[in-house]
Design an enzyme around this catalytic site. Structure first.
Site, PDB file in Angstrom:
ATOM      1  N   TYR A 206       0.802  -1.213   0.000  1.00  0.00           N
ATOM      2  CA  TYR A 206       0.000   0.000   0.000  1.00  0.00           C
ATOM      3  C   TYR A 206       0.839   1.269   0.000  1.00  0.00           C
ATOM      4  O   TYR A 206       0.333   2.356  -0.255  1.00  0.00           O
ATOM      5  CB  TYR A 206      -0.905  -0.007   1.230  1.00  0.00           C
ATOM      6  CG  TYR A 206      -2.348   0.080   0.860  1.00  0.00           C
ATOM      7  CD1 TYR A 206      -3.013  -1.049   0.405  1.00  0.00           C
ATOM      8  CD2 TYR A 206      -3.039   1.277   0.928  1.00  0.00           C
ATOM      9  CE1 TYR A 206      -4.331  -0.978   0.045  1.00  0.00           C
ATOM     10  CE2 TYR A 206      -4.364   1.349   0.566  1.00  0.00           C
ATOM     11  CZ  TYR A 206      -5.003   0.218   0.132  1.00  0.00           C
ATOM     12  OH  TYR A 206      -6.306   0.287  -0.230  1.00  0.00           O
TER      13      TYR A 206
ATOM     14  N   LYS B 149       0.262 -14.314   5.107  1.00  0.00           N
ATOM     15  CA  LYS B 149       0.613 -15.251   4.043  1.00  0.00           C
ATOM     16  C   LYS B 149       2.074 -15.656   4.265  1.00  0.00           C
ATOM     17  O   LYS B 149       2.885 -15.683   3.338  1.00  0.00           O
ATOM     18  CB  LYS B 149       0.403 -14.568   2.692  1.00  0.00           C
ATOM     19  CG  LYS B 149       0.359 -15.495   1.519  1.00  0.00           C
ATOM     20  CD  LYS B 149      -0.901 -16.343   1.453  1.00  0.00           C
ATOM     21  CE  LYS B 149      -0.770 -17.372   0.351  1.00  0.00           C
ATOM     22  NZ  LYS B 149      -1.819 -18.392   0.399  1.00  0.00           N
TER      23      LYS B 149
ATOM     24  N   ASP C 165      -5.695 -16.681   3.551  1.00  0.00           N
ATOM     25  CA  ASP C 165      -6.747 -17.178   2.647  1.00  0.00           C
ATOM     26  C   ASP C 165      -7.719 -18.078   3.406  1.00  0.00           C
ATOM     27  O   ASP C 165      -8.946 -18.002   3.197  1.00  0.00           O
ATOM     28  CB  ASP C 165      -6.161 -17.877   1.402  1.00  0.00           C
ATOM     29  CG  ASP C 165      -4.903 -18.671   1.677  1.00  0.00           C
ATOM     30  OD1 ASP C 165      -4.268 -18.431   2.713  1.00  0.00           O
ATOM     31  OD2 ASP C 165      -4.551 -19.544   0.866  1.00  0.00           O
TER      32      ASP C 165
ATOM     33  N   ASP D   6      -7.040  -4.504   4.053  1.00  0.00           N
ATOM     34  CA  ASP D   6      -7.897  -3.706   3.187  1.00  0.00           C
ATOM     35  C   ASP D   6      -8.988  -4.589   2.590  1.00  0.00           C
ATOM     36  O   ASP D   6     -10.177  -4.267   2.639  1.00  0.00           O
ATOM     37  CB  ASP D   6      -7.023  -3.112   2.067  1.00  0.00           C
ATOM     38  CG  ASP D   6      -7.799  -2.188   1.160  1.00  0.00           C
ATOM     39  OD1 ASP D   6      -8.676  -1.471   1.660  1.00  0.00           O
ATOM     40  OD2 ASP D   6      -7.539  -2.199  -0.063  1.00  0.00           O
TER      41      ASP D   6
END
Ligand code: NAP
Length: 489
Positions: free
Chosen positions: A137, A184, A217, A241
């Site tokens: 970001y 992740k 995920d 986000d």
């Protein structure tokens, strides 16, 4: 919680209010009217940012007098700001968050009475705590070749420590029992892994709170299947986000999703939603998200009673079946003003079947501001990845690099294309682009690559190929600080 509030001569806490773009002014006015009706001692200093400012030619979208006001008041209630899509200007939202280092974005969602969703009755009540200034970001991007773009994902240990501590402190302030860390880390072991490792190191300092890591995920999968299992989820900027828009969807949409951007010095309170330009000026949108953001702001300002009054009045209003178009549809919906009036009318009442949590003041984590937050006792540069733009087949390019290190301390090891080893060939079928990274390692396993040797290598490569980028391969305290390519031994 900051104690450096700006107090006006009348004894009120001064807040910078930025009405914002599109539906912003409508939702911000709604929150201001409700706060005024509680009698909370809040005074406003109105300043601007966003589209109107871009139009004046100020490329950041945030003018100096807004920056000065925020530096003074340290507390902001902000409407959404439109972000120009495409080239040139950066998002004024992101600029504001970064200018004041509001490193934590707190996004609570809770089931509300009368808002029918596939999850109604499951008592969703969770908070996403999103790192707010680092990660992809930050938008540090480069075109490395005409056809290959790069975005840098920078994650710092200091940034991780701040966000993890904020998540636990926020959980404590709300009496919450569980914090999940969603990353992740299985794929991005250094960047996402940094958050996981920091989380696991800090969690024992909060023994009353259950701490659990979850792959992001799977976290999204679990959020859709059993959202009620979550309490607080701490995560990196980009993950947060996306996940927080998902969690808003679980409880009835963006019209109900508030947020707080928290920093050591400044806090900015705003809805998760954007400026929804098609609804601007129509008096039809749902102001709840901004009103609940104002509730978070009041708690931050130690105005717990007013915050509780407003939260209760919102619940009562929803219990009464008074709803805006996004929930009620066109039939039976009330406008933004009528909805706000109803909340004001319900101040002082308590919801029948819905309660408000017992909140304690948020203790802002104290994390050292030292720039070199982590220091290595030992470091070595053991090699270099040289990024090369080439239309040659991998085999041809690879063979041309084999002898290039001869007579230097470096030896060519392999060629990768977008992270997969393509030379020496593994026999895999890989579609290559013109963007390669050539890995050179020191032949002396205990040596330290000098800048002179590195520059000599680059000069040699530059005679035959176009190189555009390098990454030094470093070891810190004996641990490699670089990843291996897919297929690398
Ligand atoms: P958006 O403004 O959030 O609107 C998307 C949709 O969400 C709307 O069309 C509407 O859905 C629903 N919605 C949003 N707010 C609502 C509310 N208060 N009440 C009821 N429904 C609401 O997202 P966008 O259209 O992608 O972005 C518009 C602009 O806002 C862009 O310039 C974007 O960059 C900016 N933005 C700013 C912020 C911020 O300031 N923090 C955040 C996000 C986006 P329906 O169409 O289904 O009715």
């Amino acid at each position: 919680m900051s104690t450096n509030f700006y107090i006006t001569p009348e004894g009120k806490k001064l807040v910078t209010v930025i009405p914002g773009d599109g539906i912003g002014p409508e939702v911000v006015r709604a929150a201001q009217r409700i706060i005024a009706a509680t009698g909370a001692p809040i005074a406003w200093e109105e300043r601007f940012a966003g589209e109107s400012v871009f139009k004046q030619g100020i490329a950041s979208g945030v003018p100096q007098d807004t920056i000065e006001s925020v530096s003074k008041t340290r507390v902001v209630l902000k409407g959404p700001l439109g972000t120009p899509i495409g080239y040139g200007e950066k998002s004024a939202n992101v600029t504001l968050r970064k200018l004041f280092e509001t490193y934590g974005n707190i996004r609570p969602v809770r089931e509300l009475p009368g808002v029918q969703t596939p999850y109604s009755g499951r008592n969703i009540d969770l908070v996403v705590v999103r790192e707010n200034v680092e990660d992809l970001y930050a938008g540090i991007e480069y075109m490395q070749t005409p056809g290959v773009a790069e975005c840098l994902k920078l994650i710092s240990r200091k940034g991780c420590e701040k966000i993890v501590r904020l998540a636990f402190e926020f959980a404590r302030s709300e009496g919450r029992k569980k914090v999940h860390c969603a990353t992740k880390a299985n794929i991005m072991k250094f960047t996402e892994g940094m958050l996981k490792r920091t989380f696991e190191e800090i969690a024992p300092e909060y023994p009353e709170i259950e701490a659990q890591h979850i792959i992001v995920d799977n976290c999204c999968h679990q959020l859709v299947r059993r959202p009620e299992q979550f309490d607080v989820i701490v995560t990196t900027n980009m993950n947060g986000d996306i996940m927080s828009d998902l969690t808003s969807g679980l409880i009835g949409g963006l019209g109900f999703a508030p947020s707080a951007n928290i920093g050591n010095e400044v806090a900015i309170f705003e809805a998760v939603h954007g400026s929804a330009p098609k609804y601007a000026g129509k008096d039809s949108i749902n102001p709840t998200a901004l009103i609940m953001s104002a509730v978070l702001m009041l708690r931050y300002l130690d105005e717990f009673q007013a915050a509780q009054q407003i939260e209760n009045a919102v619940l009562v209003t929803m219990e009464q079946g008074i709803r805006t178009r996004d929930v009620a549809g066109d039939e039976g919906a009330v406008g933004t003003t009528q909805f706000t009036d109803a909340i004001i009318g319900n101040l002082g009442k308590r919801a029948k079947d819905w309660s408000v949590r017992d909140y304690k003041p948020l203790v802002l984590p104290q994390v050292s501001t030292a720039q070199d937050f982590v220091q290595a006792q030992e470091r070595r540069t053991v090699g270099v990845d040289v990024f090369i733009e080439s239309a040659l087949p991998p085999e041809t390019l690879g063979k041309s690099l084999v002898g290039i290190g001869e007579g230097t301390p470096l030896q060519f090891k392999q060629l990768a294309n977008r992270g997969t080893k393509v030379f020496p060939s593994m026999g895999a079928i890989t579609d290559s682009t013109d963007h390669f990274s050539a890995r050179f390692m020191l032949t002396d396993a205990t040596g330290n690559l000098s800048d002179d040797a590195l520059l000599d290598l680059l000069a040699r490569i530059g005679k035959q190929h176009r190189w555009m980028h390098i990454e030094k391969l470093q070891e810190f305290d004996g641990k490699p600080g670089y990843s291996k390519a897919q297929g690398e031994d």
